[in-house]
Design an enzyme around this catalytic site. Structure first.
Site, short mmCIF file in Angstrom:
data_model
loop_
_atom_site.label_atom_id
_atom_site.label_comp_id
_atom_site.label_asym_id
_atom_site.label_seq_id
_atom_site.Cartn_x
_atom_site.Cartn_y
_atom_site.Cartn_z
N SER A 43 0.83 -1.20 0.00
CA SER A 43 0.00 0.00 0.00
C SER A 43 0.87 1.25 0.00
CB SER A 43 -0.96 -0.04 1.19
OG SER A 43 -1.85 1.05 1.15
N ASP A 47 -3.68 6.21 -3.10
CA ASP A 47 -2.54 5.65 -2.40
C ASP A 47 -1.83 4.66 -3.31
OD1 ASP A 47 -4.39 3.60 -2.30
OD2 ASP A 47 -4.02 3.09 -0.20
N ASP A 104 -1.53 1.39 -3.78
CA ASP A 104 -2.22 0.30 -4.47
C ASP A 104 -3.59 0.72 -4.98
OD1 ASP A 104 -3.16 0.47 -1.84
OD2 ASP A 104 -3.62 -1.66 -1.71
N ASP A 141 -6.40 1.53 -3.75
CA ASP A 141 -7.69 1.08 -3.20
C ASP A 141 -8.34 2.17 -2.37
OD1 ASP A 141 -5.96 0.93 -1.03
OD2 ASP A 141 -6.74 -0.98 -0.30
#
Length: 477
Positions: A103, A254, A256, A258
């Site tokens: 992340s 962010d 990743d 998500d």
């Protein structure tokens, strides 16, 4: 010395330093354990695997896939993906999945987010602890290969265009007024997904959006800033860009992708709680338009979203459902109540129509749709949802969280307040002629000697007073 998986297999995912903690041997063992505990137990023929742009991801994917196939389960590799892209693949293909990402963590980290088929969560209480313990056994025995079954196969599959088309089918942006949209991908996976979903890279028709890209180059060393928009310093570039380019809206993802964070046309951040309330209103209205009674519609929010969130949900006739912080809790409660939507203070947004999973891109599309349906600027569109003043989450290092929490309870819990312990300690002053509304929440970290404080109040002065008084109690203990 054998790697201790308990050091970095956390409550919701795997996240560690490469290669000191997470390396090819660990990934191989985790793959075999995941195949046994989840895939074979579910009767799944394959596991779908995606990864972000971190330099360590490809070799770790290969190791995980070798562990999975050594247990007779196939591996379907979708390559570079956002975490919600992996969730899409798990849902659409009906397969358990694994996503390599850390992340927003720095470049030396990597990690794995596991899910069951249909993007159902795998957390500490839903299988991850068993995966960890079995993988630890494999590592302790020095097992580098697994025999006795016919190996599974490894295949490649590109799902990006299907993911983009699926999201376009959930939120129609084709009739939006023209919008200029500055997007900061933070050198993360938004640099892949934004052109595919909001642009034409996946072969979809052009939308009335002019995308102003920032840091779209996929680079897991994060050369511009950390891909963590929750930290205000990482929004500064986007805020300046929105102001200098006259954008209608700024969106930051962010690492990743998500989670999404929103900046209005003035360059001011929009709180995730306000986004939660706004999307909740849209989803309630959509359900009612489809013939459902509003009273039958459930919306989930975590324990530290703004008090405005359940107020607005209830005012629209729907049912707010409060739950603990964390995606495994939110997803489980959403499924239990067949909730249409769920939101967290950390900018995770969950949708029933996306297998109850979180997707920053779909949330961003809802915000764009709400803005595109009106001539008003985003600051005016969001103003009705920003009712109160929040402190944000403040972490303090402590030696005895329980004792401090009890002292705060003794001091602040009075006959005029309500107290609950759904997620840490929450004390609420509902507001009256003598005292404006405020609430405080104290939650101990599961993994560090930290006590997390959140405060919200009816006005800035009350929030600051309560925040500072509680912080003094915490830090002088």
């Amino acid at each position: 010395m054998t790697t201790q998986l308990s050091d970095f297999v956390k409550a919701y995912d795997v996240r560690g330093v490469v290669p000191d903690q997470l390396n090819i041997d660990v990934a191989h063992a985790l793959g075999a354990a995941f195949a046994e505990v989840v895939a074979l137990a579910e009767g799944a023929s394959a596991v779908v695997i995606g990864h972000d742009m971190r330099p360590s991801s490809p070799e770790l994917v290969d190791a995980l896939a070798r562990g999975i196939t050594a247990r007779g389960v196939d591996a379907v590799l979708i390559g570079l993906a956002s975490t919600d892209g992996l969730y899409y693949a798990s849902g659409a293909l009906g397969l358990p999945g694994a996503m390599f990402t850390a992340s927003h963590n720095p470049a030396q980290y990597n990690g794995i987010k596991f899910c069951r088929s249909g993007a159902r969560p795998v957390g500490q209480d839903t299988g991850l602890a068993r995966v960890r313990d079995l993988a630890q056994q494999h590592l302790d025995r020095g097992v580098s290969a697994f025999d006795g079954v016919r190996p599974g196969s490894v295949t490649q599959r590109d799902v990006l265009a299907d993911y983009a088309g699926f999201l376009r089918g959930l939120v129609d942006l084709s009739r939006s007024r023209p919008l200029r949209v500055s997007v900061d991908a933070g050198n993360g996976m938004g640099g892949l997904t934004v052109p595919a979903v909001l642009g034409t890279d996946s072969g979809l028709p052009e939308l009335p959006l002019t995308i102003d890209p920032m840091y779209f180059e996929l680079d897991g060393t994060f050369p511009n800033h950390e891909a963590n928009p929750l930290d205000p310093k990482n929004l500064v570039d986007l805020q300046e860009r929105v102001r200098s380019h006259g954008a209608d809206i700024g969106i930051a993802f962010d690492g990743d992708a998500d989670r999404c964070f929103v900046v209005d046309e003035l360059g001011d951040p929009v709180s995730p709680s306000a986004i939660t309330a706004m999307i909740a209103r849209r989803e309630i209205a959509r359900e009612v338009a489809a013939g459902r009674s509003a009273s039958d519609v459930a919306i989930v929010h975590n324990a530290i979203t703004s008090a405005a969130v359940p107020e607005i949900i209830a005012q629209d006739g729907a049912r707010p459902v409060r739950t603990r912080v964390g995606h495994s809790y939110v997803k489980a409660v959403m499924s239990e109540h067949d909730a249409v939507f769920g939101g967290e203070h950390s900018a995770h947004y969950y949708f029933r129509d996306f297998w109850f999973a979180d997707t920053g891109m779909l949330a961003a599309m809802h915000v764009l749709a709400a803005l595109g349906e009106t001539d008003a600027p985003l600051s005016e569109v969001m103003a009705p949802f920003e009712r109160y003043v929040a402190s944000g989450e403040i972490n303090s290092t402590v030696t005895d969280a329980a004792a401090i929490t009890q002292r705060v309870r003794d001091r602040w819990a009075t006959g005029a307040t309500t107290v609950d312990e759904l997620d840490g300690l929450t004390i609420t002053q509902p507001g009256d002629d003598d005292e404006p509304m405020w609430w405080i929440n104290l939650r101990p970290s599961n993994t560090e000697p930290l006590l997390r404080l959140n405060v919200e109040a009816a006005d800035e002065a009350t929030m600051a007073r309560v925040r500072d008084d509680v912080l003094t109690m915490i830090r002088e203990a």
